[in-house]
Every structure is written in structure tokens, then in C-alpha cells.
Write a protein that holds these residues in place. Structure first.
Motif, PDB file in Angstrom:
ATOM      1  N   GLY A   7      11.318 -39.396 -30.281  1.00 42.90           N
ATOM      2  CA  GLY A   7      12.447 -38.770 -29.572  1.00 42.90           C
ATOM      3  C   GLY A   7      11.926 -37.996 -28.378  1.00 42.90           C
ATOM      4  N   TYR A  11      15.294 -32.399 -25.859  1.00 45.61           N
ATOM      5  CA  TYR A  11      15.102 -31.056 -25.288  1.00 45.61           C
ATOM      6  C   TYR A  11      13.785 -30.443 -25.755  1.00 45.61           C
ATOM      7  CZ  TYR A  11      15.981 -25.941 -25.891  1.00 45.61           C
ATOM      8  OH  TYR A  11      15.884 -24.574 -25.956  1.00 45.61           O
ATOM      9  N   GLN A  32      14.978 -45.567 -25.206  1.00 43.94           N
ATOM     10  CA  GLN A  32      14.897 -46.286 -23.926  1.00 43.94           C
ATOM     11  C   GLN A  32      13.609 -45.832 -23.248  1.00 43.94           C
ATOM     12  OE1 GLN A  32      18.605 -44.732 -22.934  1.00 43.94           O
ATOM     13  NE2 GLN A  32      19.709 -46.530 -23.610  1.00 43.94           N
ATOM     14  N   LEU A  40      11.230 -47.089 -29.720  1.00 49.51           N
ATOM     15  CA  LEU A  40      11.564 -46.909 -31.131  1.00 49.51           C
ATOM     16  C   LEU A  40      13.012 -46.464 -31.271  1.00 49.51           C
ATOM     17  CD1 LEU A  40       9.636 -46.330 -34.063  1.00 49.51           C
ATOM     18  CD2 LEU A  40      11.418 -44.631 -33.870  1.00 49.51           C
ATOM     19  N   THR A  43      17.375 -46.995 -35.890  1.00 54.53           N
ATOM     20  CA  THR A  43      18.265 -47.885 -36.642  1.00 54.53           C
ATOM     21  C   THR A  43      17.751 -49.324 -36.697  1.00 54.53           C
ATOM     22  OG1 THR A  43      19.603 -48.297 -34.681  1.00 54.53           O
ATOM     23  CG2 THR A  43      20.341 -46.544 -36.160  1.00 54.53           C
ATOM     24  N   ALA A  64      17.265 -37.586 -33.358  1.00 49.90           N
ATOM     25  CA  ALA A  64      18.434 -37.428 -34.235  1.00 49.90           C
ATOM     26  C   ALA A  64      19.679 -37.357 -33.380  1.00 49.90           C
ATOM     27  CB  ALA A  64      18.327 -36.138 -35.054  1.00 49.90           C
ATOM     28  N   ILE A  81      21.871 -43.271 -38.192  1.00 48.94           N
ATOM     29  CA  ILE A  81      20.686 -42.747 -37.495  1.00 48.94           C
ATOM     30  C   ILE A  81      20.066 -41.598 -38.294  1.00 48.94           C
ATOM     31  CG2 ILE A  81      19.895 -41.535 -35.404  1.00 48.94           C
ATOM     32  CD1 ILE A  81      22.212 -43.018 -33.913  1.00 48.94           C
ATOM     33  N   SER A 105      17.898 -28.220 -39.806  1.00 47.33           N
ATOM     34  CA  SER A 105      18.704 -27.188 -39.157  1.00 47.33           C
ATOM     35  C   SER A 105      19.108 -26.109 -40.158  1.00 47.33           C
ATOM     36  CB  SER A 105      19.972 -27.846 -38.606  1.00 47.33           C
ATOM     37  OG  SER A 105      20.944 -26.877 -38.312  1.00 47.33           O
ATOM     38  N   SER A 151      16.811 -22.531 -36.462  1.00 40.23           N
ATOM     39  CA  SER A 151      17.996 -21.822 -36.021  1.00 40.23           C
ATOM     40  C   SER A 151      18.279 -22.289 -34.586  1.00 40.23           C
ATOM     41  CB  SER A 151      17.731 -20.319 -36.083  1.00 40.23           C
ATOM     42  OG  SER A 151      18.897 -19.640 -35.686  1.00 40.23           O
ATOM     43  N   TYR A 152      19.218 -21.678 -33.890  1.00 39.08           N
ATOM     44  CA  TYR A 152      19.493 -22.067 -32.506  1.00 39.08           C
ATOM     45  C   TYR A 152      18.237 -21.821 -31.671  1.00 39.08           C
ATOM     46  CZ  TYR A 152      21.643 -22.755 -28.016  1.00 39.08           C
ATOM     47  OH  TYR A 152      21.931 -23.249 -26.767  1.00 39.08           O
TER      48      TYR A 152
HETATM   49  N1  LIG Z   1      17.953 -27.604 -30.238  1.00 40.94           N
HETATM   50  C1  LIG Z   1      18.336 -26.858 -31.292  1.00 40.94           C
HETATM   51  O1  LIG Z   1      18.759 -25.696 -31.122  1.00 40.94           O
HETATM   52  C2  LIG Z   1      18.208 -27.415 -32.688  1.00 40.94           C
HETATM   53  C3  LIG Z   1      18.641 -26.624 -33.762  1.00 40.94           C
HETATM   54  C4  LIG Z   1      18.544 -27.137 -35.056  1.00 40.94           C
HETATM   55  C5  LIG Z   1      17.980 -28.395 -35.267  1.00 40.94           C
HETATM   56  N2  LIG Z   1      17.574 -29.147 -34.214  1.00 40.94           N
HETATM   57  C6  LIG Z   1      16.994 -30.483 -34.498  1.00 40.94           C
HETATM   58  O2  LIG Z   1      15.763 -30.615 -33.788  1.00 40.94           O
HETATM   59  C7  LIG Z   1      15.612 -31.956 -33.320  1.00 40.94           C
HETATM   60  C8  LIG Z   1      15.410 -31.947 -31.810  1.00 40.94           C
HETATM   61  O3  LIG Z   1      16.511 -31.258 -31.218  1.00 40.94           O
HETATM   62  P1  LIG Z   1      16.830 -31.389 -29.666  1.00 40.94           P
HETATM   63  O4  LIG Z   1      17.867 -30.368 -29.362  1.00 40.94           O
HETATM   64  O5  LIG Z   1      15.538 -31.411 -28.906  1.00 40.94           O
HETATM   65  O6  LIG Z   1      17.493 -32.861 -29.653  1.00 40.94           O
HETATM   66  P2  LIG Z   1      18.239 -33.630 -28.449  1.00 40.94           P
HETATM   67  O7  LIG Z   1      17.878 -33.028 -27.143  1.00 40.94           O
HETATM   68  O8  LIG Z   1      19.671 -33.784 -28.828  1.00 40.94           O
HETATM   69  O9  LIG Z   1      17.532 -35.071 -28.491  1.00 40.94           O
HETATM   70  C9  LIG Z   1      17.737 -35.954 -29.538  1.00 40.94           C
HETATM   71  C10 LIG Z   1      16.801 -37.130 -29.328  1.00 40.94           C
HETATM   72  O10 LIG Z   1      17.036 -38.089 -30.347  1.00 40.94           O
HETATM   73  C11 LIG Z   1      17.011 -39.370 -29.740  1.00 40.94           C
HETATM   74  N3  LIG Z   1      17.751 -40.336 -30.559  1.00 40.94           N
HETATM   75  C12 LIG Z   1      19.060 -40.315 -30.900  1.00 40.94           C
HETATM   76  N4  LIG Z   1      19.353 -41.397 -31.629  1.00 40.94           N
HETATM   77  C13 LIG Z   1      18.204 -42.111 -31.756  1.00 40.94           C
HETATM   78  C14 LIG Z   1      17.869 -43.339 -32.385  1.00 40.94           C
HETATM   79  N5  LIG Z   1      18.784 -44.095 -33.038  1.00 40.94           N
HETATM   80  N6  LIG Z   1      16.594 -43.770 -32.333  1.00 40.94           N
HETATM   81  C15 LIG Z   1      15.659 -43.065 -31.664  1.00 40.94           C
HETATM   82  N7  LIG Z   1      15.922 -41.895 -31.022  1.00 40.94           N
HETATM   83  C16 LIG Z   1      17.187 -41.443 -31.077  1.00 40.94           C
HETATM   84  C17 LIG Z   1      17.640 -39.163 -28.386  1.00 40.94           C
HETATM   85  O11 LIG Z   1      17.317 -40.245 -27.552  1.00 40.94           O
HETATM   86  P3  LIG Z   1      18.265 -40.717 -26.321  1.00 40.94           P
HETATM   87  O12 LIG Z   1      17.816 -39.871 -25.172  1.00 40.94           O
HETATM   88  O13 LIG Z   1      17.951 -42.150 -26.197  1.00 40.94           O
HETATM   89  O14 LIG Z   1      19.691 -40.464 -26.755  1.00 40.94           O
HETATM   90  C18 LIG Z   1      16.970 -37.843 -27.981  1.00 40.94           C
HETATM   91  O15 LIG Z   1      15.690 -38.065 -27.445  1.00 40.94           O
HETATM   92  C19 LIG Z   1      16.848 -32.719 -33.778  1.00 40.94           C
HETATM   93  O16 LIG Z   1      16.553 -33.362 -35.000  1.00 40.94           O
HETATM   94  C20 LIG Z   1      17.876 -31.626 -34.000  1.00 40.94           C
HETATM   95  O17 LIG Z   1      18.845 -32.012 -34.966  1.00 40.94           O
HETATM   96  C21 LIG Z   1      17.669 -28.697 -32.922  1.00 40.94           C
END
Ligand SMILES: NC(=O)c1ccc[n+]([C@@H]2O[C@H](COP(=O)([O-])OP(=O)(O)OC[C@H]3O[C@@H](n4cnc5c(N)ncnc54)[C@H](OP(=O)(O)O)[C@@H]3O)[C@@H](O)[C@H]2O)c1
Length: 285
Positions: A7, A11, A32, A40, A43, A64, A81, A105, A151-152
Motif C-alpha cells: 500500500g 498516507y 497501480q 499487488l 483481492t 486497506a 479487500i 484501528s 488512533s487518529y
Molecule cells: N490514517 C489514520 O488515521 C488511520 C487510523 C487507524 C487505522 N489506520 C489504518 O492504517 C492503514 C494505513 O492508513 P492510511 O490512512 O495511510 O491509508 P490510506 O491513505 O487510505 O491508503 C490506503 C492504501 O490501501 C491501498 N489499497 C486499497 N485497496 C487495495 C487493494 N485491494 N489492494 C492493494 N492495495 C489497496 C490504497 O491503494 P490505492 O491508492 O490504489 O487506492 C492505498 O494505498 C490502513 O490499514 C488504515 O485502515 C489509519
């Protein structure tokens, strides 16, 4: 050790890449991919997509559907997913002898009335929380599987800060929730925790770490701190979201960690200090 960042457009991954210690081998994976990444999709992956993942490697699984609203409104797609694809991928990594860090989370903990640490029972809220919990449970007890329950995650690039910055830029008044109380954690601490776990994975008997900041803060608290530290012309009004909003996320999730300070080697960073670090660099990175 080889690091596999799954991933890499996320962010958190975008800020993780530059802080992985020099000398480590890093392989990045995206749905992509660009020229430097491997493809990767959780799914539809096949064995050849995983050929670089070997025994002793460290897999950082950030991919995710991270939007609670999307998980509520498109349950089947999100489940494919966040649960089916994620579990298949983790199982394949573990069978190759790799160690896996899964990003969960605090929504897994659920609404709280008192502060919750990693040893306490959980009560996930909404589809997003249930999906994260399903994965936690599927591999519980495997010593090569660890969980960061975030957390956030605050930084200058988080969704809420980007919203505030865009309001300032457009001269608009921001609508800020007096809600969503969380132990907001600084992205710098999350990155440091990933690096530290990469070095000490096998030293930890616990599998779950709460990545929690030291203060329980709502979005209005964050806006006030932003106004003070960024010295911007932010104007905002405060509101309370409607009941449907809270179906996918509890209003208050108060967490702390029994392990994070030891993992980091220092206490988690308070919001004002984190905001100062983020804004000490005037250039948006
Ligand atoms: N940020 C927060 O505050 C927070 C808080 C609690 C938990 N989390 C967890 O921490 C992790 C990272 O968070 P984030 O905020 O950095 O996430 P994010 O910016 O929403 O990025 C999610 C990533 O998952 C990829 N993805 C989605 N579906 C996919 C698939 N089928 N196969 C492969 N990749 C896929 C997306 O790729 P595309 O660009 O191709 O869509 C993107 O790179 C996540 O698991 C999130 O649930 C984050």
C-alpha cells in the motif's frame, strides 16, 4: 532484512519510506504501481506477486479500505479487500516465514467510558471496526503476526489538517466537529514505532500495540491548536454531527498503551509539540 511495504501510495507509507534506515532493502507494492513498485492487489494476487517475500522479512501491511463510511456503504467490496484479501495475503506471507505488521484501528476497541489498554476486552463499532477485528483474531497467537491499533494519526498531511488548510486558502469558514474524541497520535511516532518494531519484532511477547497519543482530543481541539501553531487566518464554527455519522465510528475512544513508550524509547508526543514539529518546516512536504 528486507522490508515489504504494502500500500505504498497510502498516507502513512508515503512518509514511512524516507525514514527506513539506509542499507535496508525496501520493496514497495501498490495496486497501480509506478516504475519503482511491484503490483499487488489484495483481492487478486498470485504466488508470483509474492516471490520476493522470504523467511525473516518484515511485511508492513498498510493497504486497506480505510474509510469507515465506505465500509458501511459498500460492505461486500470492503470485506473482499479488508478481510478476505487481507487474510489470504497475511496467510501467504506467514507461510513463507515472513513477519507481518498489520495496521488496525482503535475503532476495534469501540466506544469507551474509561481508558482502554491492549489487555482489555474490545467491542468493535461499524463494519470497518468488525473487519479489522476479524483479521486481528484470525492470526492471534502467531508469533510472527503483530498489530498496531492506531488512533487518529495526526500530521500536516492528514485529512483534517488538509481540510483546515484548504479553508484558509479559499478564505472559507471551516465546520469543525466538537466530537470524535481520540488519543490522537503523531505520525512521527507511528513511523518511529514501525522502525523500532522492525528491529525488535521477536523481543515482544504481546501481539497488539495501541498507537495512542497522550491526550484525548476532539477535532475542535485540533483546530484550536492548528490556529495557534500554524499562525494561519483559520476561522471555524463548531458543530455536532448527526446520529448516522456515529453509526460508523464512536464519539469517544479513549486508549493508552502498555508498550508504546518502551517501543519508542520516549513518551508519545503531545499534539502541540507535534504541531510545532510539523510547522517548523515552512515548506509543505
Ligand atoms: N490514517 C489514520 O488515521 C488511520 C487510523 C487507524 C487505522 N489506520 C489504518 O492504517 C492503514 C494505513 O492508513 P492510511 O490512512 O495511510 O491509508 P490510506 O491513505 O487510505 O491508503 C490506503 C492504501 O490501501 C491501498 N489499497 C486499497 N485497496 C487495495 C487493494 N485491494 N489492494 C492493494 N492495495 C489497496 C490504497 O491503494 P490505492 O491508492 O490504489 O487506492 C492505498 O494505498 C490502513 O490499514 C488504515 O485502515 C489509519
Amino acid at each position: 532484512m528486507t522490508w515489504h511495504i504494502i500500500g505504498s501510495s497510502s498516507y502513512i507509507a508515503s512518509r514511512l519510506m524516507p525514514v527506513i534506515p539506509a542499507g535496508e532493502t525496501v520493496i514497495r507494492y501498490a495496486r497501480q504501481p509506478n516504475a519503482d513498485e511491484r503490483k499487488l492487489d489484495l483481492t487478486v494476487f498470485c504466488e508470483s506477486d509474492l516471490e520476493k517475500i522470504r523467511s525473516g522479512d518484515f511485511v508492513v501491511l498498510l493497504a486497506a479500505i480505510s474509510s469507515p463510511d465506505f465500509c458501511r456503504d459498500h460492505e461486500a467490496e470492503a470485506y473482499a479487500i479488508n478481510v478476505t484479501g487481507t487474510e489470504n495475503f497475511i496467510r501467504a506471507c506467514l507461510s513463507r516465514g515472513a513477519r507481518v505488521l498489520f495496521f488496525s484501528s482503535d475503532v476495534v476497541v469501540g466506544a469507551t467510558e474509561t481508558v482502554h489498554d491492549e489487555t482489555m476486552p474490545v467491542s468493535p463499532v461499524g463494519n470497518y471496526g468488525s473487519m479489522k477485528r476479524a483479521v486481528e483474531r484470525a492470526f492471534a497467537g502467531d508469533p510472527r503476526f503483530k498489530v498496531f491499533r492506531l488512533s487518529y494519526v495526526f500530521s500536516r498531511q492528514d485529512k483534517f489538517l488538509r481540510y483546515l488548510a484548504s479553508c484558509v486558502e479559499k478564505g472559507e469558514t471551516a465546520d469543525v466537529f466538537q466530537a470524535l474524541y481520540r488519543n490522537v497520535v503523531y505520525l512521527g511516532d507511528v513511523l518511529s514505532a514501525v522502525i523500532a518494531l522492525g528491529k525488535s519484532f521477536d523481543c515482544w511477547e504481546n501481539s497488539i500495540f495501541h498507537l495512542s497519543g497522550p491526550e484525548l482530543l476532539c477535532r475542535a481541539d485540533m483546530a484550536m491548536c492548528y490556529q495557534k501553531i500554524s499562525m494561519s487566518e483559520l476561522s471555524y464554527t463548531v458543530s455536532i454531527p448527526d446520529a448516522r455519522f456515529f453509526e460508523a465510528r464512536p464519539n469517544v475512544i479513549e486508549t493508552r498503551s502498555l508498550y508504546l513508550q518502551d517501543l519508542l524509547g520516549h513518551p508519545a508526543t503531545a499534539l502541540e509539540k507535534a504541531m510545532q514539529i510539523e510547522f517548523s518546516n515552512t515548506k509543505e512536504s
